[in-house]
Enzyme design. Structure first.
Site, PDB file in Angstrom:
ATOM      1  N   SER A 111     -15.966  -1.408  25.590  1.00 22.06           N
ATOM      2  CA  SER A 111     -14.718  -1.201  24.862  1.00 22.06           C
ATOM      3  C   SER A 111     -14.055  -2.528  24.497  1.00 22.06           C
ATOM      4  O   SER A 111     -14.213  -3.542  25.188  1.00 22.06           O
ATOM      5  CB  SER A 111     -13.747  -0.374  25.717  1.00 22.06           C
ATOM      6  N   GLN A 113     -11.088  -4.632  24.890  1.00 23.84           N
ATOM      7  CA  GLN A 113     -10.251  -4.565  26.079  1.00 23.84           C
ATOM      8  C   GLN A 113      -9.546  -5.875  26.354  1.00 23.84           C
ATOM      9  O   GLN A 113      -9.881  -6.919  25.798  1.00 23.84           O
ATOM     10  CB  GLN A 113     -11.103  -4.178  27.291  1.00 23.84           C
ATOM     11  N   HIS A 115      -7.699  -7.777  29.989  1.00 25.93           N
ATOM     12  CA  HIS A 115      -7.376  -7.726  31.414  1.00 25.93           C
ATOM     13  C   HIS A 115      -6.000  -8.372  31.590  1.00 25.93           C
ATOM     14  O   HIS A 115      -5.812  -9.535  31.221  1.00 25.93           O
ATOM     15  CB  HIS A 115      -8.425  -8.469  32.243  1.00 25.93           C
ATOM     16  N   LYS A 138      -7.659 -10.339  36.222  1.00 25.77           N
ATOM     17  CA  LYS A 138      -9.118 -10.286  36.132  1.00 25.77           C
ATOM     18  C   LYS A 138      -9.657 -11.285  35.102  1.00 25.77           C
ATOM     19  O   LYS A 138     -10.350 -10.905  34.160  1.00 25.77           O
ATOM     20  CB  LYS A 138      -9.550  -8.856  35.772  1.00 25.77           C
ATOM     21  N   GLU A 140     -12.409 -13.779  33.783  1.00 23.78           N
ATOM     22  CA  GLU A 140     -13.836 -13.598  34.038  1.00 23.78           C
ATOM     23  C   GLU A 140     -14.683 -14.616  33.287  1.00 23.78           C
ATOM     24  O   GLU A 140     -14.280 -15.173  32.257  1.00 23.78           O
ATOM     25  CB  GLU A 140     -14.278 -12.180  33.690  1.00 23.78           C
ATOM     26  N   HIS A 274     -11.335  -8.840  24.019  1.00 26.13           N
ATOM     27  CA  HIS A 274     -12.770  -9.118  23.973  1.00 26.13           C
ATOM     28  C   HIS A 274     -13.551  -7.818  24.071  1.00 26.13           C
ATOM     29  O   HIS A 274     -13.016  -6.771  24.443  1.00 26.13           O
ATOM     30  CB  HIS A 274     -13.184 -10.058  25.110  1.00 26.13           C
ATOM     31  N   ARG A 293      -7.717  -0.689  27.410  1.00 20.91           N
ATOM     32  CA  ARG A 293      -8.694  -0.443  26.338  1.00 20.91           C
ATOM     33  C   ARG A 293      -8.005  -0.058  25.029  1.00 20.91           C
ATOM     34  O   ARG A 293      -6.941   0.540  25.043  1.00 20.91           O
ATOM     35  CB  ARG A 293      -9.659   0.670  26.744  1.00 20.91           C
ATOM     36  N   LYS A 299     -13.251   6.493  26.461  1.00 22.66           N
ATOM     37  CA  LYS A 299     -12.281   6.515  27.553  1.00 22.66           C
ATOM     38  C   LYS A 299     -10.857   6.419  27.011  1.00 22.66           C
ATOM     39  O   LYS A 299     -10.641   6.026  25.856  1.00 22.66           O
ATOM     40  CB  LYS A 299     -12.562   5.356  28.525  1.00 22.66           C
TER      41      LYS A 299
END
Length: 412
Positions: A111, A113, A115, A138, A140, A274, A293, A299
């Site tokens: 998706s 999204q 964070h 989050k 990453e 991203h 999302r 979802k």
């Protein structure tokens, strides 16, 4: 703790790790996740009709690791042996792993999204704990294991203008008012222009989105090769096939399209939009599973919250450049204290290697090769928990091919 006891512990610290079977993962043994698990666990049955998307190595409650020999949760072991985490980590994060280590195997796009940062994550977790499962941020890092595609951050503004001026279907779903604002954007107004542009795209009537996507994909059937390449027709058609009528298909014209070759990496900070599109990667992040999302997913979406947290900055993506720690080790250090990742590549013919002691606990994944540590043999797919300050001596077996390992640890 006595050094000999720590040394002895590390050889009994192979982990049994969680597998996530999200729908976007690769099927059966086509997935590196399934391949790694099967290599290290002969009794693991791989279902060719099942997707194997992520391997989780760590202590997050949604997919905790266990000590393989005793079936004790890694989190419990750390709490009962607090010296293994490292004093600097304990002071900063408590007696918990500060990171979550993963392998991803992507068959179709994840998706679009974001964070949230730490403050927003705490707020969302308190308001909607069933959706936002923990109060942590989050950030990453993704390191490619094969050619890897992603969308990351807003494109430079001139690229977005070019697409809007030459793709009438994109113009139709964003709206003329916002296009005019974007076309006149200056350094001081880019953020406002991007925000209005993205808001209009994400809140466009779904019937209009479906119609314009259908019109665009139909038109591309007869387009020449140079136009198809410029408009990223192959990517658009692939996304539309996997997520028909999804507004996220248009996002490829707003976000940077990034391709990584094996060993290249990108860092995604808090609140950066991203979407990973395809390929296999090593991923490490702060220990969280928070996701907001907004497209390319069946979802639930939270477009309002996503727009609220986005910084709306426009620039190209810079790949993370690792530092060379020794002749065989590159270290990727993102600008956060929760994690760093070492990529260790040992050439053919080498008979031994000493793993550098780290000031924090670490997790080691063997991707290729076979080693003997003390009296135990570890090979492809083996995952080891290594206590802080522990030096691990390895005897390399079957050294006719390069050996590849990744080690995650706290960046303190």
């Amino acid at each position: 703790m006595d050094r000999f006891v720590v040394w002895l512990h590390s050889f009994n610290m192979e982990l049994k790790c969680a597998v996530q079977t999200y729908s976007w993962g690769k099927y059966g043994m086509n997935s590196i996740v399934a391949s790694l698990i099967k290599s290290a666990n002969a009794d693991f049955v791989v279902d060719d009709e099942k997707t194997y998307a992520e391997l989780w190595m760590g202590t997050h409650e949604n997919g905790p690791s266990y000590l393989k020999d005793t079936n004790i949760p890694l989190q419990r072991y750390i709490q009962e042996n607090i010296e293994t985490i490292g004093s600097d980590v304990a002071e900063m994060f408590g007696f918990n792993l500060s990171f979550l280590f993963k392998v991803l195997s992507i068959n179709k796009a994840l998706s679009i999204q974001v964070h949230p940062d730490k403050k927003k994550a705490e707020e969302l977790h308190e308001l909607y704990p069933d959706v936002y499962k923990d109060p942590n941020h989050k950030p990453e890092l993704a390191i490619a294991l094969c050619p890897f595609e992603a969308l990351c951050g807003f494109r430079p503004i001139d690229e977005i203008k070019d697409y809007l001026n030459n793709i009438p279907e994109l113009f139709a779903v964003i709206g003329e008012i916002d296009v005019c604002l974007l076309s006149q954007a200056t350094d001081s107004t880019i953020s406002e222009a991007l925000q209005q542009c993205f808001h209009n795209l994400m809140t466009c009537d779904s019937k209009e989105v479906i119609q314009q996507l259908r019109g665009l994909t139909d038109r591309l059937h007869n387009a020449d090769n140079s136009y198809r390449e410029w408009i990223k027709a192959d990517l658009l058609e692939r996304l539309h096939r996997d997520y028909p009528g999804d507004v996220g298909c248009f996002a490829i014209y707003l976000f940077n399209y990034v391709t990584l070759q094996p060993g290249e990496a990108i860092y995604i900070g808090p609140n950066v939009p991203h979407a990973y599109l395809s390929g296999d990667c090593i991923e490490c992040m702060a220990c969280s599973d928070n996701v907001i999302r907004a497209g390319l997913t069946p979802k639930p979406k939270d477009v309002r919250t996503l727009i609220e947290v986005l910084p709306f900055e426009s620039h190209s993506v810079e790949k993370v450049q690792p530092s060379q720690e020794d002749a065989f080790t590159q270290v990727f250090c993102p600008p956060v204290s929760e994690f760093a990742v070492a990529k260790i590549t040992l050439p053919p013919g080498r008979s031994s290697y000493s793993l550098k002691p780290r000031s924090s606990a670490s997790i080691l994944l063997i991707v290729t090769g076979k080693v003997k540590i003390s009296f135990k043999i570890f090979s492809r797919g083996s995952v080891l928990f290594i206590p802080a300050n522990d030096e691990v001596e390895m005897k390399i077996l079957c050294n006719c091919h390069p050996m590849l390992m990744f080690q995650a640890f706290s960046n303190v």
